[in-house]
Scaffold this motif. Sequence first.
Motif, PDB file in Angstrom:
ATOM      1  N   VAL A  29       0.844  -1.205   0.000  1.00 19.97           N
ATOM      2  CA  VAL A  29       0.000   0.000   0.000  1.00 19.97           C
ATOM      3  C   VAL A  29       0.877   1.252   0.000  1.00 19.97           C
ATOM      4  N   GLY A  30       1.974   1.230   0.749  1.00 17.97           N
ATOM      5  CA  GLY A  30       2.891   2.374   0.764  1.00 17.97           C
ATOM      6  C   GLY A  30       3.511   2.629  -0.597  1.00 17.97           C
ATOM      7  N   LEU A  31       3.910   1.565  -1.282  1.00 22.09           N
ATOM      8  CA  LEU A  31       4.489   1.703  -2.619  1.00 22.09           C
ATOM      9  C   LEU A  31       3.454   2.214  -3.616  1.00 22.09           C
ATOM     10  N   TYR A  32       2.239   1.733  -3.493  1.00 25.02           N
ATOM     11  CA  TYR A  32       1.144   2.205  -4.354  1.00 25.02           C
ATOM     12  C   TYR A  32       0.932   3.715  -4.156  1.00 25.02           C
ATOM     13  N   HIS A  33       0.889   4.144  -2.900  1.00 22.98           N
ATOM     14  CA  HIS A  33       0.684   5.576  -2.631  1.00 22.98           C
ATOM     15  C   HIS A  33       1.863   6.415  -3.128  1.00 22.98           C
ATOM     16  N   ALA A  34       3.064   5.870  -3.051  1.00 21.05           N
ATOM     17  CA  ALA A  34       4.228   6.582  -3.597  1.00 21.05           C
ATOM     18  C   ALA A  34       4.078   6.765  -5.107  1.00 21.05           C
ATOM     19  N   ALA A  35       3.596   5.732  -5.795  1.00 18.47           N
ATOM     20  CA  ALA A  35       3.372   5.832  -7.241  1.00 18.47           C
ATOM     21  C   ALA A  35       2.316   6.887  -7.559  1.00 18.47           C
ATOM     22  N   ARG A  36       1.247   6.919  -6.793  1.00 16.61           N
ATOM     23  CA  ARG A  36       0.198   7.928  -7.001  1.00 16.61           C
ATOM     24  C   ARG A  36       0.747   9.336  -6.799  1.00 16.61           C
ATOM     25  N   ARG A  37       1.535   9.493  -5.748  1.00 11.74           N
ATOM     26  CA  ARG A  37       2.093  10.823  -5.468  1.00 11.74           C
ATOM     27  C   ARG A  37       3.027  11.280  -6.588  1.00 11.74           C
ATOM     28  N   GLY A  38       3.649  10.322  -7.264  1.00 17.30           N
ATOM     29  CA  GLY A  38       4.503  10.679  -8.398  1.00 17.30           C
ATOM     30  C   GLY A  38       3.731  11.431  -9.469  1.00 17.30           C
ATOM     31  N   PHE A  39       2.509  10.987  -9.750  1.00 10.94           N
ATOM     32  CA  PHE A  39       1.676  11.678 -10.738  1.00 10.94           C
ATOM     33  C   PHE A  39       1.353  13.101 -10.264  1.00 10.94           C
ATOM     34  N   GLU A  40       1.015  13.222  -9.000  1.00 12.82           N
ATOM     35  CA  GLU A  40       0.677  14.539  -8.455  1.00 12.82           C
ATOM     36  C   GLU A  40       1.890  15.468  -8.475  1.00 12.82           C
ATOM     37  N   LEU A  41       3.048  14.923  -8.110  1.00 10.99           N
ATOM     38  CA  LEU A  41       4.265  15.729  -8.133  1.00 10.99           C
ATOM     39  C   LEU A  41       4.648  16.133  -9.547  1.00 10.99           C
ATOM     40  N   TYR A  42       4.488  15.243 -10.491  1.00 11.14           N
ATOM     41  CA  TYR A  42       4.801  15.576 -11.884  1.00 11.14           C
ATOM     42  C   TYR A  42       3.982  16.783 -12.329  1.00 11.14           C
ATOM     43  N   GLN A 103      -9.880  -0.680   4.719  1.00 13.17           N
ATOM     44  CA  GLN A 103     -10.294  -1.116   3.398  1.00 13.17           C
ATOM     45  C   GLN A 103      -9.466  -0.389   2.347  1.00 13.17           C
ATOM     46  N   ALA A 104      -9.132  -1.109   1.310  1.00 15.48           N
ATOM     47  CA  ALA A 104      -8.285  -0.533   0.268  1.00 15.48           C
ATOM     48  C   ALA A 104      -8.988  -0.607  -1.077  1.00 15.48           C
ATOM     49  N   PHE A 105      -8.793   0.422  -1.845  1.00 15.91           N
ATOM     50  CA  PHE A 105      -9.275   0.447  -3.218  1.00 15.91           C
ATOM     51  C   PHE A 105      -8.180   1.095  -4.041  1.00 15.91           C
ATOM     52  N   PHE A 106      -7.640   0.363  -4.988  1.00  9.25           N
ATOM     53  CA  PHE A 106      -6.504   0.829  -5.771  1.00  9.25           C
ATOM     54  C   PHE A 106      -6.978   1.353  -7.120  1.00  9.25           C
ATOM     55  N   THR A 107      -6.594   2.579  -7.441  1.00 14.11           N
ATOM     56  CA  THR A 107      -6.925   3.153  -8.738  1.00 14.11           C
ATOM     57  C   THR A 107      -6.019   4.344  -9.036  1.00 14.11           C
ATOM     58  N   PHE A 108      -5.895   4.637 -10.292  1.00 14.11           N
ATOM     59  CA  PHE A 108      -5.238   5.856 -10.751  1.00 14.11           C
ATOM     60  C   PHE A 108      -6.232   6.695 -11.559  1.00 14.11           C
ATOM     61  N   ALA A 109      -7.489   6.297 -11.546  1.00 15.67           N
ATOM     62  CA  ALA A 109      -8.503   6.951 -12.373  1.00 15.67           C
ATOM     63  C   ALA A 109      -8.634   8.435 -12.062  1.00 15.67           C
ATOM     64  N   ASP A 110      -8.453   8.810 -10.806  1.00 16.19           N
ATOM     65  CA  ASP A 110      -8.584  10.222 -10.449  1.00 16.19           C
ATOM     66  C   ASP A 110      -7.403  11.067 -10.943  1.00 16.19           C
ATOM     67  N   GLN A 111      -6.370  10.430 -11.458  1.00 17.04           N
ATOM     68  CA  GLN A 111      -5.225  11.162 -12.009  1.00 17.04           C
ATOM     69  C   GLN A 111      -5.441  11.542 -13.478  1.00 17.04           C
ATOM     70  N   ILE A 112      -6.404  10.894 -14.122  1.00 17.91           N
ATOM     71  CA  ILE A 112      -6.590  11.050 -15.562  1.00 17.91           C
ATOM     72  C   ILE A 112      -7.060  12.456 -15.929  1.00 17.91           C
ATOM     73  N   GLN A 113      -8.146  12.899 -15.348  1.00 16.84           N
ATOM     74  CA  GLN A 113      -8.720  14.191 -15.740  1.00 16.84           C
ATOM     75  C   GLN A 113      -7.802  15.377 -15.456  1.00 16.84           C
ATOM     76  N   PRO A 114      -7.131  15.429 -14.302  1.00 15.89           N
ATOM     77  CA  PRO A 114      -6.203  16.560 -14.112  1.00 15.89           C
ATOM     78  C   PRO A 114      -5.093  16.611 -15.164  1.00 15.89           C
ATOM     79  N   LEU A 115      -4.604  15.458 -15.590  1.00 18.42           N
ATOM     80  CA  LEU A 115      -3.586  15.435 -16.643  1.00 18.42           C
ATOM     81  C   LEU A 115      -4.168  15.886 -17.978  1.00 18.42           C
ATOM     82  N   ARG A 116      -5.374  15.451 -18.275  1.00 14.46           N
ATOM     83  CA  ARG A 116      -6.025  15.898 -19.517  1.00 14.46           C
ATOM     84  C   ARG A 116      -6.303  17.400 -19.482  1.00 14.46           C
ATOM     85  N   ASP A 117      -6.733  17.889 -18.326  1.00 13.96           N
ATOM     86  CA  ASP A 117      -6.991  19.324 -18.193  1.00 13.96           C
ATOM     87  C   ASP A 117      -5.720  20.128 -18.407  1.00 13.96           C
TER      88      ASP A 117
END
Length: 126
Positions: A29-42, A103-117
């Motif tokens: 879960v920590g590694l997953y969150h690190a990957a998500r934060r990479g998108f936000e940092l980019y 409870q865990a739910f893994f997704t990157f779907a919320d990263q899509i629209q900000p990148l498209r915007d």
Amino acid sequence: VSLLAQAFIKNTNSLLDEALSSASPTAAVGLYHAARRGFELYRTLFILQHGTTIDAVPTMTTVFQHDCLFLARAAVDLSLTICPKLQNTFFPNGGSDTNQDEQAFFTFADQIQPLRDLANKYATSS
């Protein structure tokens, strides 16, 4: 698409592969969150560091726009491929057999629209 964006996705995939091979759900879960934060940092840091150049150089504007769309597509792919594997490996019951807060739910779907915007913002400025 720039080499930077390609390397970013390669590193993200490596990070998520490591999460899948982890023996610990907490580490995964920590590694997953690190990957998500990479998108936000980019999205944030690339503009802070290179925003003036992107605005001034049309070629850089186009490359950045393509990178954002490439990363958005990669977020779709990750949401459809690796995220279900993480879910099934570490939380096969959706976390229902654990504490409600865990409870865990893994997704990157919320990263899509900000990148498209962001891509659209630079498409209209070029």
